[in-house]
Design a protein around this motif. Structure first.
Motif, PDB file in Angstrom:
ATOM      1  N   GLY A 133      30.194  49.532 -40.975  1.00 47.74           N
ATOM      2  CA  GLY A 133      30.060  50.950 -40.671  1.00 47.74           C
ATOM      3  C   GLY A 133      30.984  51.788 -41.529  1.00 47.74           C
TER       4      GLY A 133
ATOM      5  N   SER B 141      37.370  58.397 -33.651  1.00 43.62           N
ATOM      6  CA  SER B 141      36.004  58.424 -33.112  1.00 43.62           C
ATOM      7  C   SER B 141      35.772  59.606 -32.184  1.00 43.62           C
TER       8      SER B 141
ATOM      9  N   PHE C 190      29.120  59.723 -39.745  1.00 45.61           N
ATOM     10  CA  PHE C 190      29.353  58.293 -39.631  1.00 45.61           C
ATOM     11  C   PHE C 190      28.018  57.574 -39.495  1.00 45.61           C
TER      12      PHE C 190
ATOM     13  N   ARG D  60      39.241  46.989 -39.558  1.00 39.31           N
ATOM     14  CA  ARG D  60      38.855  48.276 -40.133  1.00 39.31           C
ATOM     15  C   ARG D  60      39.982  48.858 -40.991  1.00 39.31           C
TER      16      ARG D  60
ATOM     17  N   ARG E 265      32.743  55.858 -41.843  1.00 38.02           N
ATOM     18  CA  ARG E 265      32.966  57.256 -41.442  1.00 38.02           C
ATOM     19  C   ARG E 265      33.484  57.991 -42.665  1.00 38.02           C
TER      20      ARG E 265
ATOM     21  N   TYR F 132      34.624  49.958 -41.279  1.00 34.02           N
ATOM     22  CA  TYR F 132      34.781  48.938 -40.250  1.00 34.02           C
ATOM     23  C   TYR F 132      33.664  47.910 -40.354  1.00 34.02           C
TER      24      TYR F 132
ATOM     25  N   ASP G 108      37.717  53.264 -33.376  1.00 36.96           N
ATOM     26  CA  ASP G 108      38.417  54.051 -34.391  1.00 36.96           C
ATOM     27  C   ASP G 108      39.263  55.133 -33.714  1.00 36.96           C
TER      28      ASP G 108
ATOM     29  N   TYR H  75      32.410  51.499 -33.940  1.00 31.79           N
ATOM     30  CA  TYR H  75      32.875  52.847 -34.249  1.00 31.79           C
ATOM     31  C   TYR H  75      33.790  53.405 -33.154  1.00 31.79           C
TER      32      TYR H  75
END
Length: 750
Positions: free
Chosen positions: A423, A31, A430, A397, A425, A406, A28, A25
């Motif tokens: 993962g 993030s 997230f 991702r 978001r 991702y 990103d 994460y």
């Protein structure tokens, strides 16, 4: 569980450790605060005006010792687990390692303050503990009598170390170089760290051989223990976690992160307005968690040599009701362990790492990232410090403003296995894991698992418009409109309207009433109840001499202000104690304001009021200030017990031979709950005066602790050391000095 020192060493400290956090994460571009923790440079000129993290958590657990049955994991069955049914020993023959991670990020934010800069604030709580170098032979012997008993087991450099701390950081980032095709950012985070707790236990070499009847043939080696002094509060079962944390306020330190971020933009002029990420390649490099925390060491945080050969494993067991302090003292008294070194403080380093990743922009919203977290601490040289594991990640991702997907491929050097995760978001939330796909879709049993989750709030920057080419000129036709002349309007002739207003005169007769007020008090005689005497309007013209609101004609006390309830008279004070009857709880007996008009109480009825009675709940005598007289046989019994308290030479450890006499004192105090006891410690004049004072205080405290342990309330006991300031005999002779080395016990009711 088999009784053995090895099992004790393995079970006495939680086996917790840490690898990456929020795996996948943090790479990103959206993030936010979490990317700032990975690299402080990302806070500069980010995609956010403001990004707020309300709460997020990352957790990871794994080991190289056991494997959990896959069905238990996929069906979330983690209770009542049995070996060889729900979990199994791992077939690898390497030294065993275990780890788990919790990383909680509290309220935190990052703000863009200009075109080139930004800053952030964060709050965070982390736990790290590592366990290393448990030999495969020792591990296989657990639960296997033939492999364990009568077999010499040797452990080298066995370690278990734990660290829990909270940190608050301030981050500043800025663009330090910018051109059409290149961008370079730099960021730094300064952090204040509060140490919550730290503990470590390690042995350079230990030899163990135990028979089946729990006789110890051999137990030799060294054991090194360090733990923060606030953990001693856990001995008291009445203490809660908050009580332990309150005692950690002196454990603190400082640290910092330093990071750089580079972006390559080979065709920056050709990006469309809809593109949120104008780089082709982004590279992050940072050093994180450089610093340390200083802890106050526990009294028993020492280095020991260990020898229990010839004893029973029962001697090594921690007894019911035995505190950690008592446990170590007993082992020392039995010469099972011998103290070699002690320090009042010890330092735990922060888990320093070097973090590096390269992020490649594949096509439109598609990216791929390759990253690593490299541990900077040598585990053998940092025997007090828990640290991160080196790990590697590859994360493809799909990234959009309000949505990211991702899927990290994660390799941890602790278990030397690859994991596959996923993962998501979505808006402000997230959630993800670096191992969920491999654990659910692989046929193998589970050795490690992790997850992360969080909720944030964001306000984004506006994206400036960019075009492929220069805009084309568009010619616009201008149409001229001719205005046609408006027709001239002929004014209409005015019409005269005559309005006749009829005026009607109304005659109003005003009848003047003739009134009289003989006493000129503002109340007409017809309504004045006292027409011959000037009075008050509110009292129908009657006078009120004392101005208490009761007319004199009805006032039984016209010269003294009173109340209507008592016909104009004051509230009575029957007992004459200065407190009127309405506020007096004892109106017939004179008292004091402190007791609401009642006399000072005498709770125990001994004729001495409670304010003068030193023992208000126990009948006593005036000569003893209201306390009863302590019987001489009781005083004598306690004095004899005091003379039979013996300590280890030069220490504050009470010898076991003293316990029966101290139990007599306990019985006396329990027989009369009103009794209190003061404990005085004294020494002779040999040695340093300051050291003697400290030793005498510790010896008095040792007696106090014993009495409390036996059930005597702490508020009934006082303890004080006087060193060599109050000798009762000469210090010039051995006999005199022996008399001066004493503890005195004094009973009282005050």
């Amino acid at each position: 569980m088999k009784k053995s020192l090895v099992a004790g060493l393995i079970s006495c400290v939680p086996l917790i450790g840490l690898s990456q956090q929020f795996t996948g994460y943090t790479y990103d571009n959206y993030s936010g605060v979490h990317g700032m923790l990975q690299n402080p440079a990302s806070v500069a000129a980010s995609k956010y005006k403001v990004n707020i993290n309300w709460f997020s958590m990352s957790a990871m657990a794994g080991n190289t010792a056991y494997e959990l049955k896959k069905d238990n994991f996929t069906h979330f069955k983690f209770s009542d687990l049995q070996e060889n049914r729900d979990y199994f020993k791992s077939p690898n023959n390497n030294n065993k390692t275990l780890w788990m991670n919790t990383d909680i990020l509290g309220p935190s934010l990052m703000i863009t303050t200009g075109k080139k800069s930004g800053f952030g604030l964060y709050t965070r709580v982390r736990t790290l503990v590592n366990e290393f170098n448990l030999s495969d032979k020792t591990f296989r012997s657990f639960g296997n009598d033939s492999a364990f008993y009568n077999t010499t087991i040797q452990e080298n450099n066995l370690q278990a170390k734990a660290h829990a701390f909270a940190d608050a950081g301030l981050t500043y980032g800025r663009i330090i170089y910018s051109s059409p095709n290149h961008l370079l950012k730099m960021g730094i985070t300064g952090k204040f760290v509060m140490g919550l707790a730290a503990a470590s236990i390690y042995s350079n070499k230990a030899l163990v051989n135990i028979t089946k009847n729990d006789h110890i043939n051999q137990l030799e080696g060294d054991v090194n223990v360090r733990y923060s002094g606030n953990l001693d509060a856990m001995d008291n079962k009445d203490n809660e976690l908050l009580d332990v944390l309150k005692k950690s306020t002196n454990n603190y330190g400082w640290g910092f992160d330093l990071g750089f971020q580079y972006e390559w933009r080979p065709d920056n002029s050709g990006w469309l307005a809809t593109d949120q990420t104008p780089y082709k390649l982004r590279i992050n490099a940072s050093v994180n968690d450089i610093g340390s925390v200083k802890y106050s060491n526990s009294e028993h945080g020492n280095s020991y040599t260990m020898n229990a050969s010839g004893l029973s494993t029962d001697d090594l067991d921690k007894k019911d009701g035995e505190s950690i302090d008592d446990y170590f003292t007993r082992l020392e008294n039995m010469h099972i362990i011998t103290k070699q070194a002690h320090g009042d403080n010890f330092k735990v380093k922060l888990p320093g790492t070097f973090r590096f990743d390269a992020d490649y922009h594949l096509y439109k919203r598609l990216f791929i990232n390759a990253g690593t977290v490299v541990n900077l601490l040598n585990k053998d040289k940092n025997q007090y410090t828990a640290h991160y594991a080196t790990s590697f990640t590859i994360t493809p991702r799909l990234e959009k403003k309000w949505f990211s997907l991702y899927s990290p491929l994660f390799y941890n050097t602790l278990n030397k296995k690859m994991a596959w995760g996923a993962g998501l978001r979505l808006g402000q939330v997230f959630v993800g894991s670096s191992s969920i796909l491999s654990n659910f879709f692989s046929n193998k049993n589970v050795t490690a698992a992790d997850f992360h989750i969080g909720i944030t709030t964001s306000i984004y920057q506006r994206v400036k418009t960019r075009r492929h080419k220069a805009p084309e000129m568009v010619q616009e036709a201008v149409v001229e409109k001719k205005e046609e002349p408006k027709p001239v309007e002929t004014p209409k002739p005015q019409t005269v309207v005559e309005t006749k207003i009829d005026t009607v005169e109304k005659k109003v007769e005003v009848i003047k009433e003739v009134t009289h007020d003989k006493d000129n008090d503002g109340v007409v005689d017809e309504k004045d109840e006292c027409p011959d005497v000037p009075g008050e309007v509110t009292l129908a013209g009657c006078p009120d001499k004392d101005k208490d609101g009761t007319a004199d004609k009805n006032d039984k006390c016209p010269d003294v202000p009173g109340t209507a309830k008592y016909n104009g008279c004051p509230i009575p004070d029957t007992d004459g104690d200065g407190i009127n009857d309405e506020e007096d709880k004892c109106p017939q007996v004179a008292g004091t304001a402190k007791y609401n008009g009642c006399p000072i109480p005498d709770t125990d009825g001994d004729g001495i009021n409670d304010e003068e009675d030193k023992c208000p709940n126990t009948p006593g005598k005036p000569a003893n200030n209201g306390c009863p007289e302590i019987k001489q046989e009781v005083v004598k019994k306690v004095a004899i017990a005091a003379k039979a308290i013996y300590y280890m030479s030069g220490k504050d450890i009470i010898q076991k031979v003293s316990y029966p006499k101290l139990d007599i004192v306990v019985k006396v105090l329990k027989t009369d709950p009103a009794l209190q006891i003061s404990i005085e410690g004294h020494t002779d004049n040999k040695g340093n005066q300051v050291t003697n004072l400290k030793l005498s205080a510790k010896r008095a405290e040792a007696v106090k602790k014993y009495l409390i342990k036996k059930g005597i309330a702490e508020n009934r006991i006082s303890a004080q050391g006087f060193g060599d300031s109050k000798p009762i005999a000469t210090n010039a002779t051995a006999a005199g000095r022996q008399k001066n080395r004493r503890v005195e016990l004094h009973l009282n009711y005050q």
